[in-house]
Design an enzyme around this catalytic site. Structure first.
Site, PDB file in Angstrom:
ATOM      1  N   ARG A  36     -70.064  36.892 -34.850  1.00  0.00           N
ATOM      2  CA  ARG A  36     -69.275  36.814 -35.873  1.00  0.00           C
ATOM      3  C   ARG A  36     -67.710  36.976 -35.421  1.00  0.00           C
ATOM      4  O   ARG A  36     -67.053  35.967 -36.120  1.00  0.00           O
ATOM      5  CB  ARG A  36     -69.678  37.652 -37.041  1.00  0.00           C
ATOM      6  N   LYS A 193     -91.808  36.598 -49.748  1.00  0.00           N
ATOM      7  CA  LYS A 193     -92.186  36.483 -51.122  1.00  0.00           C
ATOM      8  C   LYS A 193     -91.552  35.320 -52.002  1.00  0.00           C
ATOM      9  O   LYS A 193     -90.297  34.862 -51.924  1.00  0.00           O
ATOM     10  CB  LYS A 193     -91.630  37.891 -51.852  1.00  0.00           C
ATOM     11  N   GLY A 350     -80.791  35.319 -42.262  1.00  0.00           N
ATOM     12  CA  GLY A 350     -80.864  36.270 -41.093  1.00  0.00           C
ATOM     13  C   GLY A 350     -82.235  35.966 -40.044  1.00  0.00           C
ATOM     14  O   GLY A 350     -82.113  35.888 -38.796  1.00  0.00           O
ATOM     15  N   GLY A 373     -76.556  36.062 -47.743  1.00  0.00           N
ATOM     16  CA  GLY A 373     -76.486  35.702 -49.161  1.00  0.00           C
ATOM     17  C   GLY A 373     -75.737  34.579 -49.742  1.00  0.00           C
ATOM     18  O   GLY A 373     -76.307  33.708 -50.684  1.00  0.00           O
TER      19      GLY A 373
END
Length: 392
Positions: A36, A193, A350, A373
């Protein structure tokens, strides 16, 4: 897109506040992965080359408005210096006076923004304090662009604002993949999920031509079709929702691809004894841990017919060999088509980045987003507040 970039700014002699994401892994006070940090280098170097002074603003961890020494950016400053190949002045207090002492063309790094309780509240007072330190605001932290914080949203209303080179590249890649893509478009969505990716699936069935569902999510969709998935990870209370998504896809002309064959095992561990069976033939005492070879062949054929690929999530339990086989094979095919100029491939999240790195396919993809996110919310079709603040 209506946001400005560095090309629209006169940086000569200006103090440039740059919001960056250097929330990197640290062990025993040492950065273990500087990816990063490396990605902000082009923006910082350009600011310096064009006569500006770069003042870096960032967060680290979740101190929740408290000063937590273990989350100080001071421990990351040496890695920032190494990546930039120049001195970085770490400023942990009295921002105004310390920055006033900087020589033109310097680089400074402010202490963890989240030590101030106003940061995550998008407090205008804290934003004004930050804005007083510079002349221009540059947001180069796409991964924080889905949050309205003082350093991402409020400050952009107080100074001339633009996107940094990393933010610019990210936004252009995403616009190419889902805003105005070359069609047909295929999306690969995996993970454990369905419940965590409902908005994502609902958005993608309306915007893509093919939707590939893998991982534990696929088991829920199989169960929704009345298929016994044995002891597999599945959300049986979400089968009605899965059925609704399948029906919606039919109505809008999106083809959903579920595993036709699966790799099953009795134990969830590396090298576990396994077998490949039809998707509707999972033994009652077994777990589905990967997609099978016939499913992979189908996906490879789909990739060959498409112009654009968006990928979020693995096709199986990729952390545990041999249940990474389907993910690796599909990723290799995507990489091959991308290298040949036949496919635009954008991936993020990720687990996705980790899986593609392990497969060796990541370097060939058109763009890999390190934003978690923010990438997911973009795929869900949501407005990213930090990006919206740059528009105008």
């Amino acid at each position: 897109m209506s946001w400005k970039t560095l090309d629209d700014m006169d940086l000569d002699g200006k103090k440039v506040l740059v919001r960056v994401d250097i929330n990197v892994p640290v062990e025993d006070g040492t950065v273990t992965d500087d990816t990063r940090i490396q990605r902000i280098v082009p923006t910082v170097h350009e600011i310096l080359e064009r006569g500006g002074t770069a003042i870096l603003m960032a967060h680290f961890g979740r101190p929740k408005g408290l000063v937590v020494p273990e989350m100080s950016l001071g421990q990351i400053a040496p890695a920032v210096e190494a990546c930039l190949a120049r001195k970085v002045h770490f400023i942990d207090g009295n921002y105004g006076a310390r920055i006033g002492e900087l020589e033109p063309g310097s680089v400074a790094l402010l202490e963890n923004l989240r030590f101030n309780p106003g940061e995550e509240k998008n407090d205008e007072g804290f934003a004004a304090r930050l804005a007083s330190l510079g002349d221009i605001y540059v947001n180069d932290a796409f991964s924080a662009a889905h949050r309205a914080h003082s350093s991402t949203e409020a400050i952009a209303r107080l100074l001339p604002a633009c996107a940094g080179r990393l933010m610019q590249a990210e936004l252009r890649a995403l616009e190419t993949a889902l805003g105005t893509p070359k069609r047909p478009v295929v999306a690969v969505v995996g993970g454990a999920k369905v419940s965590t990716k409902l908005e994502l699936l609902a958005n993608l069935v309306e915007k893509t031509d093919h939707l590939v569902i893998g991982g534990g999510m696929a088991n829920t969709f199989l169960a929704a079709q009345g298929i016994d998935v044995g002891k597999s990870l599945a959300e049986h209370d979400m089968t009605d929702t899965a059925s609704e998504i399948l029906e919606k896809a039919k109505s809008v002309g999106c083809t959903i691809h579920l595993p036709a064959d699966v790799v099953v095992a009795r134990e969830f561990e590396a090298g576990a004894e396994n077998e490949t069976v039809a998707a509707n033939a999972c033994p009652a005492d077994a777990m589905i841990l990967d997609a099978g070879p016939n499913t992979v062949k189908t996906l490879e054929s789909v990739f060959e017919t498409c112009e654009t690929l968006i990928w979020n999530g693995p096709l199986g339990a990729f952390e545990i060999p041999p249940f990474d086989t389907a993910t690796n094979a599909a990723a290799a095919k995507a990489a091959e088509l991308t290298k040949a100029g036949k496919l635009i491939s954008v991936a993020g999240g990720g687990d996705t980045v980790a899986a593609l790195n392990v497969s060796g396919a990541a370097e060939a993809f058109t763009y890999i987003s390190t934003a978690g996110g923010a990438f997911l919310e973009w795929m869900e079709g949501k407005t990213l507040l930090g990006v919206a603040a740059l528009e105008g």
